[in-house]
Design a protein around this motif. Structure first.
Motif, PDB file in Angstrom:
ATOM      1  N   TYR A  82      43.951  47.673  39.128  1.00 18.17           N
ATOM      2  CA  TYR A  82      43.041  46.943  40.007  1.00 18.17           C
ATOM      3  C   TYR A  82      43.431  47.064  41.477  1.00 18.17           C
ATOM      4  CZ  TYR A  82      41.977  44.865  35.513  1.00 18.17           C
ATOM      5  OH  TYR A  82      41.645  44.691  34.194  1.00 18.17           O
ATOM      6  N   ASN A  83      42.430  47.233  42.324  1.00 12.87           N
ATOM      7  CA  ASN A  83      42.673  47.141  43.756  1.00 12.87           C
ATOM      8  C   ASN A  83      43.099  45.720  44.098  1.00 12.87           C
ATOM      9  OD1 ASN A  83      40.304  49.272  43.393  1.00 12.87           O
ATOM     10  ND2 ASN A  83      41.509  49.820  45.199  1.00 12.87           N
ATOM     11  N   VAL A  84      42.456  44.776  43.394  1.00 14.66           N
ATOM     12  CA  VAL A  84      42.828  43.372  43.579  1.00 14.66           C
ATOM     13  C   VAL A  84      42.339  42.606  42.346  1.00 14.66           C
ATOM     14  CG1 VAL A  84      40.690  42.901  44.874  1.00 14.66           C
ATOM     15  CG2 VAL A  84      42.628  41.362  45.125  1.00 14.66           C
ATOM     16  N   SER A  85      43.125  41.596  41.952  1.00 14.31           N
ATOM     17  CA  SER A  85      42.683  40.698  40.888  1.00 14.31           C
ATOM     18  C   SER A  85      42.620  39.287  41.432  1.00 14.31           C
ATOM     19  CB  SER A  85      43.662  40.724  39.705  1.00 14.31           C
ATOM     20  OG  SER A  85      43.340  41.754  38.814  1.00 14.31           O
ATOM     21  N   VAL A  86      41.572  38.556  41.015  1.00 16.18           N
ATOM     22  CA  VAL A  86      41.500  37.156  41.420  1.00 16.18           C
ATOM     23  C   VAL A  86      41.644  36.281  40.180  1.00 16.18           C
ATOM     24  CG1 VAL A  86      40.167  37.471  43.522  1.00 16.18           C
ATOM     25  CG2 VAL A  86      38.967  37.269  41.330  1.00 16.18           C
ATOM     26  N   MET A  87      42.089  35.049  40.388  1.00 12.85           N
ATOM     27  CA  MET A  87      42.376  34.159  39.266  1.00 12.85           C
ATOM     28  C   MET A  87      41.244  33.172  39.042  1.00 12.85           C
ATOM     29  SD  MET A  87      46.369  33.218  39.605  1.00 12.85           S
ATOM     30  CE  MET A  87      46.346  32.774  41.327  1.00 12.85           C
ATOM     31  N   ASP A  88      40.669  33.245  37.858  1.00  8.73           N
ATOM     32  CA  ASP A  88      39.656  32.265  37.456  1.00  8.73           C
ATOM     33  C   ASP A  88      40.304  31.386  36.387  1.00  8.73           C
ATOM     34  OD1 ASP A  88      37.293  30.922  37.086  1.00  8.73           O
ATOM     35  OD2 ASP A  88      36.463  32.413  35.711  1.00  8.73           O
ATOM     36  N   ALA A  89      41.171  30.490  36.841  1.00  5.16           N
ATOM     37  CA  ALA A  89      42.025  29.751  35.905  1.00  5.16           C
ATOM     38  C   ALA A  89      41.223  28.850  34.970  1.00  5.16           C
ATOM     39  CB  ALA A  89      43.045  28.929  36.685  1.00  5.16           C
ATOM     40  N   ASP A  90      40.186  28.184  35.485  1.00  2.05           N
ATOM     41  CA  ASP A  90      39.449  27.263  34.619  1.00  2.05           C
ATOM     42  C   ASP A  90      38.161  27.883  34.059  1.00  2.05           C
ATOM     43  OD1 ASP A  90      37.944  27.324  36.875  1.00  2.05           O
ATOM     44  OD2 ASP A  90      38.225  25.223  37.427  1.00  2.05           O
ATOM     45  N   GLY A  91      37.918  29.148  34.360  1.00  2.49           N
ATOM     46  CA  GLY A  91      36.789  29.850  33.748  1.00  2.49           C
ATOM     47  C   GLY A  91      35.441  29.536  34.358  1.00  2.49           C
ATOM     48  N   ARG A  92      35.393  28.874  35.497  1.00  2.75           N
ATOM     49  CA  ARG A  92      34.089  28.520  36.074  1.00  2.75           C
ATOM     50  C   ARG A  92      33.357  29.735  36.636  1.00  2.75           C
ATOM     51  NH1 ARG A  92      33.601  22.823  36.607  1.00  2.75           N
ATOM     52  NH2 ARG A  92      35.600  21.910  36.089  1.00  2.75           N
ATOM     53  N   THR A  93      34.115  30.619  37.279  1.00  2.00           N
ATOM     54  CA  THR A  93      33.468  31.842  37.771  1.00  2.00           C
ATOM     55  C   THR A  93      32.980  32.665  36.579  1.00  2.00           C
ATOM     56  OG1 THR A  93      34.876  31.802  39.723  1.00  2.00           O
ATOM     57  CG2 THR A  93      33.805  33.891  39.199  1.00  2.00           C
ATOM     58  N   GLY A  94      33.761  32.634  35.503  1.00  2.00           N
ATOM     59  CA  GLY A  94      33.342  33.314  34.273  1.00  2.00           C
ATOM     60  C   GLY A  94      31.990  32.809  33.800  1.00  2.00           C
ATOM     61  N   ILE A  95      31.817  31.488  33.818  1.00  2.00           N
ATOM     62  CA  ILE A  95      30.531  30.918  33.404  1.00  2.00           C
ATOM     63  C   ILE A  95      29.422  31.399  34.343  1.00  2.00           C
ATOM     64  CG2 ILE A  95      29.208  28.765  33.240  1.00  2.00           C
ATOM     65  CD1 ILE A  95      31.633  27.401  32.110  1.00  2.00           C
ATOM     66  N   ASP A  96      29.729  31.422  35.663  1.00  2.00           N
ATOM     67  CA  ASP A  96      28.718  31.883  36.620  1.00  2.00           C
ATOM     68  C   ASP A  96      28.295  33.324  36.349  1.00  2.00           C
ATOM     69  OD1 ASP A  96      28.426  29.543  37.959  1.00  2.00           O
ATOM     70  OD2 ASP A  96      29.903  30.001  39.513  1.00  2.00           O
ATOM     71  N   TYR A  97      29.217  34.120  35.851  1.00  2.00           N
ATOM     72  CA  TYR A  97      28.893  35.518  35.549  1.00  2.00           C
ATOM     73  C   TYR A  97      28.395  35.683  34.109  1.00  2.00           C
ATOM     74  CZ  TYR A  97      30.390  37.556  39.952  1.00  2.00           C
ATOM     75  OH  TYR A  97      30.458  37.898  41.277  1.00  2.00           O
ATOM     76  N   GLY A  98      28.246  34.585  33.396  1.00  2.00           N
ATOM     77  CA  GLY A  98      27.755  34.675  32.019  1.00  2.00           C
ATOM     78  C   GLY A  98      28.741  35.360  31.094  1.00  2.00           C
ATOM     79  N   VAL A  99      30.032  35.209  31.388  1.00  2.00           N
ATOM     80  CA  VAL A  99      31.055  35.850  30.552  1.00  2.00           C
ATOM     81  C   VAL A  99      31.161  35.112  29.224  1.00  2.00           C
ATOM     82  CG1 VAL A  99      33.536  36.256  30.334  1.00  2.00           C
ATOM     83  CG2 VAL A  99      32.397  36.693  32.510  1.00  2.00           C
ATOM     84  N   TYR A 100      31.098  35.842  28.120  1.00  2.00           N
ATOM     85  CA  TYR A 100      31.268  35.180  26.819  1.00  2.00           C
ATOM     86  C   TYR A 100      32.234  35.923  25.923  1.00  2.00           C
ATOM     87  CZ  TYR A 100      27.859  38.601  25.250  1.00  2.00           C
ATOM     88  OH  TYR A 100      27.212  39.776  24.973  1.00  2.00           O
ATOM     89  N   GLY A 101      32.607  37.145  26.308  1.00  2.00           N
ATOM     90  CA  GLY A 101      33.572  37.852  25.496  1.00  2.00           C
ATOM     91  C   GLY A 101      34.383  38.757  26.394  1.00  2.00           C
ATOM     92  N   VAL A 102      35.647  38.432  26.593  1.00  2.00           N
ATOM     93  CA  VAL A 102      36.508  39.264  27.435  1.00  2.00           C
ATOM     94  C   VAL A 102      36.904  40.490  26.609  1.00  2.00           C
ATOM     95  CG1 VAL A 102      38.569  39.207  28.877  1.00  2.00           C
ATOM     96  CG2 VAL A 102      37.324  37.093  28.382  1.00  2.00           C
ATOM     97  N   PRO A 103      36.943  41.711  27.101  1.00  2.00           N
ATOM     98  CA  PRO A 103      36.615  42.088  28.475  1.00  2.00           C
ATOM     99  C   PRO A 103      35.118  42.356  28.684  1.00  2.00           C
ATOM    100  CG  PRO A 103      37.408  43.988  27.256  1.00  2.00           C
ATOM    101  CD  PRO A 103      37.464  42.820  26.310  1.00  2.00           C
ATOM    102  N   GLU A 104      34.721  42.180  29.933  1.00  2.00           N
ATOM    103  CA  GLU A 104      33.377  42.553  30.350  1.00  2.00           C
ATOM    104  C   GLU A 104      33.520  43.240  31.709  1.00  2.00           C
ATOM    105  OE1 GLU A 104      30.736  39.205  30.453  1.00  2.00           O
ATOM    106  OE2 GLU A 104      30.934  38.825  28.317  1.00  2.00           O
TER     107      GLU A 104
END
Lengths: 151, 176
Positions: free
Chosen positions: B115-137
């Motif tokens: 990764y050029n950069v990784s950001v931390m979505d510790a509580d998964g809220r950004t994941g919800i915003d992106y509609g993440v339901y199965g890692v990896p996406e």
């Protein structure tokens, strides 16, 4: 033995529903809205469960999301929009009637109509097979029937 | 003719069932396609005192890969991401989803960091915003910050050549 049986049954009952977090609601209507919403939203990880029934991490997060939005005074429609904006119609166990879900809703009726039409077509009187018998055929038939009577 | 009707109905039904059986029920079409990438402003994994937002990436073609050290299939796609990083065709941004900072950093030093950069979505809220339901996406985002493609599940061998590189090439050619 009886005890073991009871234990197994109680385990089954326990398994049937996810551990629901303790939630504090100010009004009973809000709690009702919460219960309704979480049993209408699909868990995307275990797709045949609602987020109320699922213990998946995502289901927990989505329950938290629903709770928080209700606490913020968001309406049912706000929450449904929030979820479908992110996860699509699939997140609703009962998707709204729209152009995209039309086939889903009308499909059963459509198939029933096709089925009934098929039965109707197959049962309607066939044409062209009920020609009268020729004299010769009639005579032959009569003689066969007569013989049958004699026997 | 009418005796053939059941046969035709049977064939039609069989075709529908065959299509249904071959659909992947895990593949949920993303409603985000052709919409602006949801906003985030998250701490950077390597330097948590700094933050990165999606707005910082305007004007660049970037991939957002959702990963976690606890995610088993992330290990499967990891060599492919390393390969993609080597080609240096697009920015690869990691969304470290519901992870522990130490576990995440340990994972990167053990398996390599594409990764050029990784950001931390510790509580998964950004994941919800992106509609993440199965890692990896993996999301492909264009220069205007619009989501153009979403890949659910691990990147498979051949996907780089067939899917990601063509997308990157096409989006690089578009004006910002």
């Amino acid at each position: 033995m009886k005890f073991l049986y009871a234990l197994m049954l109680s385990l089954l009952v326990y398994q049937a529903r996810a551990d629901i977090e303790y939630r504090d609601f100010k009004q009973p209507e809000q709690e009702q809205a919460y219960q309704t919403l979480i049993s209408e939203l699909r868990c995307l990880v275990c797709q045949n469960q609602t987020i109320a029934d699922s213990n998946a991490d995502l289901a927990k997060d989505l329950r938290r999301q629903v709770y928080e939005m209700l606490q913020q005074g968001k309406s049912r429609q706000d929450i449904v929009d929030f979820m479908t904006d992110r996860y699509g119609d699939f997140v609703m166990y009962k998707p709204a009637l729209s152009l995209k879900t039309l086939l889903l809703w009308l499909g059963p009726v459509l198939f029933l109509v096709i089925g009934l039409a098929t039965v109707w077509v197959l049962r309607s009187k066939p044409t062209g097979t009920e020609e009268a018998l020729s004299k010769e055929q009639q005579a032959k038939l009569d003689s066969i029937l007569d013989k049958g009577d004699d026997a | 003719m009418k005796y053939l009707l059941p046969l035709f109905l049977f064939i039609a039904l069989a075709v529908f069932l065959a299509i249904g059986l071959n659909l992947n029920p895990r593949e949920i079409p993303s409603p985000l396609i052709d919409k602006p990438a949801p906003a985030f402003n998250l701490p950077i994994l390597a330097t948590p005192e700094q933050r990165l937002s999606q707005a910082d990436l305007k004007g660049k073609v970037w991939l957002l890969n959702v990963w976690a050290s606890w995610c088993v299939s992330c290990r499967e796609e990891h060599p492919l991401l390393i390969e993609l990083a080597k080609q240096n065709k697009a920015l690869l941004v990691g969304l470290n989803y519901k992870d522990e900072i130490q576990a995440a950093n340990g994972w990167l030093s053990k398996h390599g960091n594409p990764y050029n950069v990784s950001v931390m979505d510790a509580d998964g809220r950004t994941g919800i915003d992106y509609g993440v339901y199965g890692v990896p996406e993996t999301f492909v985002i264009d220069k205007r910050g619009v989501v153009r493609y979403k890949h659910t599940g691990p990147v498979q061998p051949g996907d780089l050549e067939k899917i990601f590189l063509p997308w990157i090439q096409q989006l690089e050619a578009e004006s910002a």
